[in-house]
Write an enzyme that holds these catalytic residues in place. Structure first.
Site, PDB file in Angstrom:
ATOM      1  CG  ASP A 120     -20.240  -6.923 -13.181  1.00  0.00           C
ATOM      2  OD1 ASP A 120     -20.424  -6.228 -14.204  1.00  0.00           O
ATOM      3  OD2 ASP A 120     -20.965  -6.854 -12.166  1.00  0.00           O
ATOM      4  CG  HIS A 160     -17.487  -4.766 -23.413  1.00  0.00           C
ATOM      5  ND1 HIS A 160     -17.774  -5.144 -22.128  1.00  0.00           N
ATOM      6  CD2 HIS A 160     -18.607  -4.136 -23.877  1.00  0.00           C
ATOM      7  CE1 HIS A 160     -19.014  -4.770 -21.825  1.00  0.00           C
ATOM      8  NE2 HIS A 160     -19.529  -4.153 -22.864  1.00  0.00           N
ATOM      9  CG  LEU A 199      -8.072 -24.648 -19.284  1.00  0.00           C
ATOM     10  CD1 LEU A 199      -8.756 -24.886 -17.941  1.00  0.00           C
ATOM     11  CD2 LEU A 199      -7.289 -23.333 -19.222  1.00  0.00           C
TER      12      LEU A 199
HETATM   13  C1  FPP Z   1     -19.749  -7.175 -17.956  1.00  0.00           C
HETATM   14  O1  FPP Z   1     -19.351  -5.855 -17.698  1.00  0.00           O
HETATM   15  C2  FPP Z   1     -19.063  -7.736 -19.131  1.00  0.00           C
HETATM   16  C3  FPP Z   1     -19.692  -8.197 -20.268  1.00  0.00           C
HETATM   17  C4  FPP Z   1     -21.150  -8.183 -20.425  1.00  0.00           C
HETATM   18  C5  FPP Z   1     -18.936  -8.686 -21.430  1.00  0.00           C
HETATM   19  C6  FPP Z   1     -17.679  -9.461 -21.173  1.00  0.00           C
HETATM   20  C7  FPP Z   1     -17.057  -9.840 -22.437  1.00  0.00           C
HETATM   21  C8  FPP Z   1     -15.740  -9.768 -22.729  1.00  0.00           C
HETATM   22  C9  FPP Z   1     -14.709  -9.307 -21.778  1.00  0.00           C
HETATM   23  C10 FPP Z   1     -15.327 -10.163 -24.110  1.00  0.00           C
HETATM   24  C11 FPP Z   1     -14.303 -11.211 -24.195  1.00  0.00           C
HETATM   25  C12 FPP Z   1     -14.715 -12.536 -23.715  1.00  0.00           C
HETATM   26  C13 FPP Z   1     -14.166 -13.708 -24.154  1.00  0.00           C
HETATM   27  C14 FPP Z   1     -14.469 -14.957 -23.405  1.00  0.00           C
HETATM   28  C15 FPP Z   1     -13.270 -13.794 -25.345  1.00  0.00           C
HETATM   29  P1  FPP Z   1     -20.459  -4.702 -17.660  1.00  0.00           P
HETATM   30  O2  FPP Z   1     -20.558  -4.141 -19.057  1.00  0.00           O
HETATM   31  O3  FPP Z   1     -21.731  -5.243 -17.116  1.00  0.00           O
HETATM   32  O4  FPP Z   1     -19.789  -3.677 -16.682  1.00  0.00           O
HETATM   33  P2  FPP Z   1     -20.532  -2.653 -15.677  1.00  0.00           P
HETATM   34  O5  FPP Z   1     -21.263  -3.508 -14.689  1.00  0.00           O
HETATM   35  O6  FPP Z   1     -19.387  -1.901 -15.068  1.00  0.00           O
HETATM   36  O7  FPP Z   1     -21.416  -1.782 -16.492  1.00  0.00           O
END
Ligand code: FPP
Length: 246
Positions: free
Chosen positions: A21, A38, A132
């Site tokens: 997050d 992201h 893993l």
């Molecule tokens: C949450 O932050 C994050 C996500 C919804 C996406 C996470 C995905 C990746 C990092 C892509 C790569 C993953 C893999 C496994 C290859 P948010 O957007 O909710 O952040 P905020 O709460 O600050 O708005």
């Protein structure tokens, strides 16, 4: 002393689950759009996989896209899907070299075809690895998973394959996305939010919860080691009373 040297290698969690997050906030702090966050989150995933493999963690589950995330603006959803395809394509050779098996949980049918195809190939390519297992939760939510398991069990009851009195925890678990995978011992959610957000609700019944303030794109090996050190300080009782000290 190095942080890593403070870790007791005899007490490593078998399964660590992570709610990544804070990507959006990280990007906003830099005046960029959410996708920038992201994209930088992928480096944090890479570091975490390396740290976990190095310590001997057996299962690492990342919450990459929730059922609810489909409600985000289309431009963000499309970019996230493209990022996933790219990340899977770029990282699979290295995962393979390091003995990492890739698996996915969630409503994979809901994903764009290209993403599904890329995942399928990466899972097939790494299927023989055993150091893993990295599980990516995509279009996943715990309530969805429990409902699906319930429907599958109900189907078996109506066909006579299963009797109602035969339903126990193991039967339910065997119909979940995580069938055969041990429950997480440790759940980490970054960014300081104190919520579970519909992630592995059944499976984290006895997990230790850890909520570091660091935003996901800044998460590095050091933060993973800190989480393990904190885990090792906790006394896990699984509902029982403390062990007598002699
Ligand atoms: C949450 O932050 C994050 C996500 C919804 C996406 C996470 C995905 C990746 C990092 C892509 C790569 C993953 C893999 C496994 C290859 P948010 O957007 O909710 O952040 P905020 O709460 O600050 O708005």
């Amino acid at each position: 002393m190095d942080l890593k040297d403070q870790i007791n290698l005899e007490n490593i969690p078998r399964h660590v689950a992570i709610i990544m997050d804070g990507n959006g906030r990280w990007a906003r702090q830099r005046g960029k759009d959410r996708n920038f966050g992201h994209e930088h989150g992928v480096e944090a995933v890479r570091e975490t996989v390396k740290a976990a493999a190095d310590l001997g963690v057996e299962y690492l589950t990342f919450f990459a896209f929730s059922t609810e995330n489909w409600e985000r603006p289309k431009v963000e959803v499309d970019s996230l899907m493209e990022l996933l395809v790219r990340a899977i394509r770029n990282e699979t050779p290295e995962l393979n070299e390091n003995g990492v098996r890739l698996q996915a949980i969630g409503d994979l049918e809901a994903l764009p075809k290209k993403c599904r195809q890329e995942l399928k190939e990466a899972m097939a390519m790494t299927a023989h690895n055993s150091k893993l297992t990295v599980m990516v939760a995509l279009s996943y939510s715990s309530r969805w998973e429990i409902l699906e398991a319930t429907k599958k069990i109900a189907g078996k009851i109506s066909s006579g394959e299963l009797k109602p009195e035969e339903i126990d925890s193991l039967v339910l678990e065997n119909h979940m996305e995580t069938a055969g995978i041990p429950d997480p011992d440790l759940l980490i959610r970054t960014s300081g939010e104190l919520r579970i957000s519909n992630f592995l609700l059944w499976q984290i019944a006895y997990a230790e919860l850890y909520f570091p303030k660091v935003l996901w794109p800044d998460f590095r090996k050091k933060h993973f080691y800190e989480a393990i050190i904190e885990f090792q300080k906790r006394e896990r009782r699984f509902g029982r009373i403390p062990q007598p000290q002699f």
